[in-house]
Design a protein around this motif. Structure first.
Motif, PDB file in Angstrom:
ATOM      1  N   THR A 215     -11.478   3.889  -7.715  1.00 11.86           N
ATOM      2  CA  THR A 215     -10.932   3.010  -6.682  1.00 11.86           C
ATOM      3  C   THR A 215     -11.801   1.780  -6.479  1.00 11.86           C
ATOM      4  O   THR A 215     -13.018   1.893  -6.294  1.00 11.86           O
ATOM      5  CB  THR A 215     -10.798   3.768  -5.346  1.00 11.86           C
ATOM      6  OG1 THR A 215      -9.924   4.884  -5.531  1.00 11.86           O
ATOM      7  CG2 THR A 215     -10.221   2.869  -4.260  1.00 11.86           C
TER       8      THR A 215
ATOM      9  N   GLU B 290       0.162   4.125  -2.761  1.00  6.52           N
ATOM     10  CA  GLU B 290      -0.267   5.471  -2.369  1.00  6.52           C
ATOM     11  C   GLU B 290       0.746   6.524  -2.808  1.00  6.52           C
ATOM     12  O   GLU B 290       0.362   7.616  -3.251  1.00  6.52           O
ATOM     13  CB  GLU B 290      -0.465   5.518  -0.846  1.00  6.52           C
ATOM     14  CG  GLU B 290      -1.635   4.667  -0.366  1.00  6.52           C
ATOM     15  CD  GLU B 290      -1.632   4.468   1.139  1.00  6.52           C
ATOM     16  OE1 GLU B 290      -0.771   5.098   1.823  1.00  6.52           O
ATOM     17  OE2 GLU B 290      -2.458   3.685   1.638  1.00  6.52           O
TER      18      GLU B 290
ATOM     19  N   ASP C 211      -7.340  -0.841  -3.840  1.00  4.27           N
ATOM     20  CA  ASP C 211      -6.972  -0.691  -2.436  1.00  4.27           C
ATOM     21  C   ASP C 211      -7.388  -1.936  -1.659  1.00  4.27           C
ATOM     22  O   ASP C 211      -6.554  -2.677  -1.149  1.00  4.27           O
ATOM     23  CB  ASP C 211      -7.632   0.559  -1.865  1.00  4.27           C
ATOM     24  CG  ASP C 211      -7.305   0.771  -0.394  1.00  4.27           C
ATOM     25  OD1 ASP C 211      -6.279   0.221   0.061  1.00  4.27           O
ATOM     26  OD2 ASP C 211      -8.060   1.463   0.299  1.00  4.27           O
TER      27      ASP C 211
ATOM     28  N   TYR D 253      -7.497   2.080  -9.514  1.00  5.73           N
ATOM     29  CA  TYR D 253      -6.633   1.907  -8.329  1.00  5.73           C
ATOM     30  C   TYR D 253      -7.284   0.880  -7.406  1.00  5.73           C
ATOM     31  O   TYR D 253      -8.464   1.004  -7.037  1.00  5.73           O
ATOM     32  CB  TYR D 253      -6.485   3.247  -7.617  1.00  5.73           C
ATOM     33  CG  TYR D 253      -5.614   3.217  -6.386  1.00  5.73           C
ATOM     34  CD1 TYR D 253      -4.228   3.311  -6.484  1.00  5.73           C
ATOM     35  CD2 TYR D 253      -6.172   3.120  -5.112  1.00  5.73           C
ATOM     36  CE1 TYR D 253      -3.424   3.297  -5.355  1.00  5.73           C
ATOM     37  CE2 TYR D 253      -5.385   3.109  -3.978  1.00  5.73           C
ATOM     38  CZ  TYR D 253      -4.007   3.197  -4.115  1.00  5.73           C
ATOM     39  OH  TYR D 253      -3.213   3.181  -2.986  1.00  5.73           O
TER      40      TYR D 253
ATOM     41  N   SER E  91       0.816  -1.217   0.000  1.00  4.40           N
ATOM     42  CA  SER E  91       0.000   0.000   0.000  1.00  4.40           C
ATOM     43  C   SER E  91       0.850   1.268   0.000  1.00  4.40           C
ATOM     44  O   SER E  91       0.483   2.272  -0.607  1.00  4.40           O
ATOM     45  CB  SER E  91      -0.931   0.010   1.218  1.00  4.40           C
ATOM     46  OG  SER E  91      -1.824  -1.066   1.158  1.00  4.40           O
TER      47      SER E  91
END
Length: 350
Positions: free
Chosen positions: A90, A38, A123, A121, A34
């Motif tokens: 996301t 990020e 996550d 993206y 992560s």
């Protein structure tokens, strides 16, 4: 429309694009690290769009609840007072899209306008590509797949040394490897642990005792210590560590799963040693990227016999089934399993 020279791990391309200022129309950012995901998403935001016009040219959506109309409108609308706009979606499952997306995605993503930089993206979702579906062939031609997996040990050690220097301290490579062993290889967690160790040292050099004093061990590191306690005949120490883990709100099943995994890895280390395999072979066997961890396993495996490891693995298997089949005093079941392992070791020594 520009096309991206793609591969299954285009993180190097993403880094080059950030340096050159020439961006692909489509990025797919995935992986379990992560911290790096990020970092590079922030870099894209700062490089692709002018912060003064971010309200107009930065569009962000959560994948859950996204509609085909929202995505189409985001792509079709022109940027304001800028050459580019950045669209970040996301946790949208490209490879199992909701109803309404399956037919429109291949056409939309194969012909993105020059002014668009679109980022999917991941996550929470894994975002692993499904090569069997039609959309994947489209993405191969237009997308940069940037997969940020956990870093190799040598890269993490170098990163830790840089972070430590930025805090006005220093750390030896072996102590940096120990920090990874104790605290895990997730960079976000390591960053905070580095700060704690740097604050603790009074000499400007972070040593193992600084790390032990203030850093929080991950479950696998505690289980390593726990198993060492059993093989050293320190049963009370092992039970105390189980108590601590439960007090930290780790579930009994999770704790014992980690114990079982560690016994299996010790078994692999023992077999590897018998076939004269080195640490690289052991790392491949256990799926680890850490030579330091492999060496620690090899050292621990030398202290026990193959027959004891087989017996311990059998105890783990029976206890695992019992733990998952009953909620009655799971902590006591773990302690009995550890006692059985300790008794078998003591019997073997007599």
């Amino acid at each position: 429309m520009p096309t991206a020279k793609t591969n299954q791990n285009g993180k190097a391309q993403l880094i080059r694009d950030l340096k050159s200022g020439t961006f692909a129309p489509l990025y797919i950012i995935t992986g379990e690290e992560s911290y790096l995901k990020e970092y590079y998403l922030r870099a894209l935001k700062s490089k692709v769009i002018d912060p003064a016009f971010a309200d107009f040219n930065l569009i962000e959506y959560e994948g859950k609840g996204l509609t085909p109309e929202q995505l189409t409108e985001a792509v079709d609308s022109y940027p304001a007072m800028s050459e580019k706009k950045l669209i970040i979606i996301t946790d949208f499952d490209l490879f199992k899209p909701p109803a309404g997306f399956a037919d429109m995605l291949p056409e939309l993503l194969s012909d993105l306008p020059d002014y668009v930089c679109l980022v999917f993206y991941y996550d929470v979702l894994e975002g692993k590509p499904d090569k069997r579906i039609k959309l994947y062939k489209t993405l191969q031609k237009t997308a940069c797949f940037a997969d940020f997996s956990r870093q190799e040990d040598h890269a993490l050690v170098a990163w830790i040394e840089r972070r430590v220097r930025a805090l006005g301290c220093s750390i030896a490579p072996e102590d940096a490897s120990y920090l990874i062993f104790l605290c895990g290889n997730a960079m976000t967690n390591l960053a905070s642990e580095i700060e704690k160790a740097a604050a603790h040292t009074t000499t400007g050099v972070i040593k193992k005792y600084n790390i032990d004093a203030v850093c929080s061990p991950v479950l696998d590191a505690v289980v390593f210590d726990l198993t060492d306690a059993i093989t050293a005949g320190k049963f009370e120490r092992a039970v105390a560590l189980v108590d601590d883990l439960i007090a930290q709100r780790n579930s009994e099943v999770m704790i014992f799963t980690a114990i079982t995994r560690h016994i299996q890895r010790l078994y692999a280390a023992k077999l590897c040693a018998q076939t004269r395999g080195g640490e690289r072979q052991l790392m491949e066997m256990i799926g680890s990227k850490s030579p330091y961890y492999a060496r620690q396993l090899q050292t621990a495996a030398r202290r026990v016999s193959l027959s004891w490891l087989r017996h311990a693995a059998s105890i783990c298997s029976k206890t695992d089934s019992s733990l998952k089949g009953s909620a009655v005093d799971r902590q006591k079941q773990i302690e009995l399993a550890l006692l059985s392992m300790a008794a078998a070791l003591k019997e073997e020594a007599t």
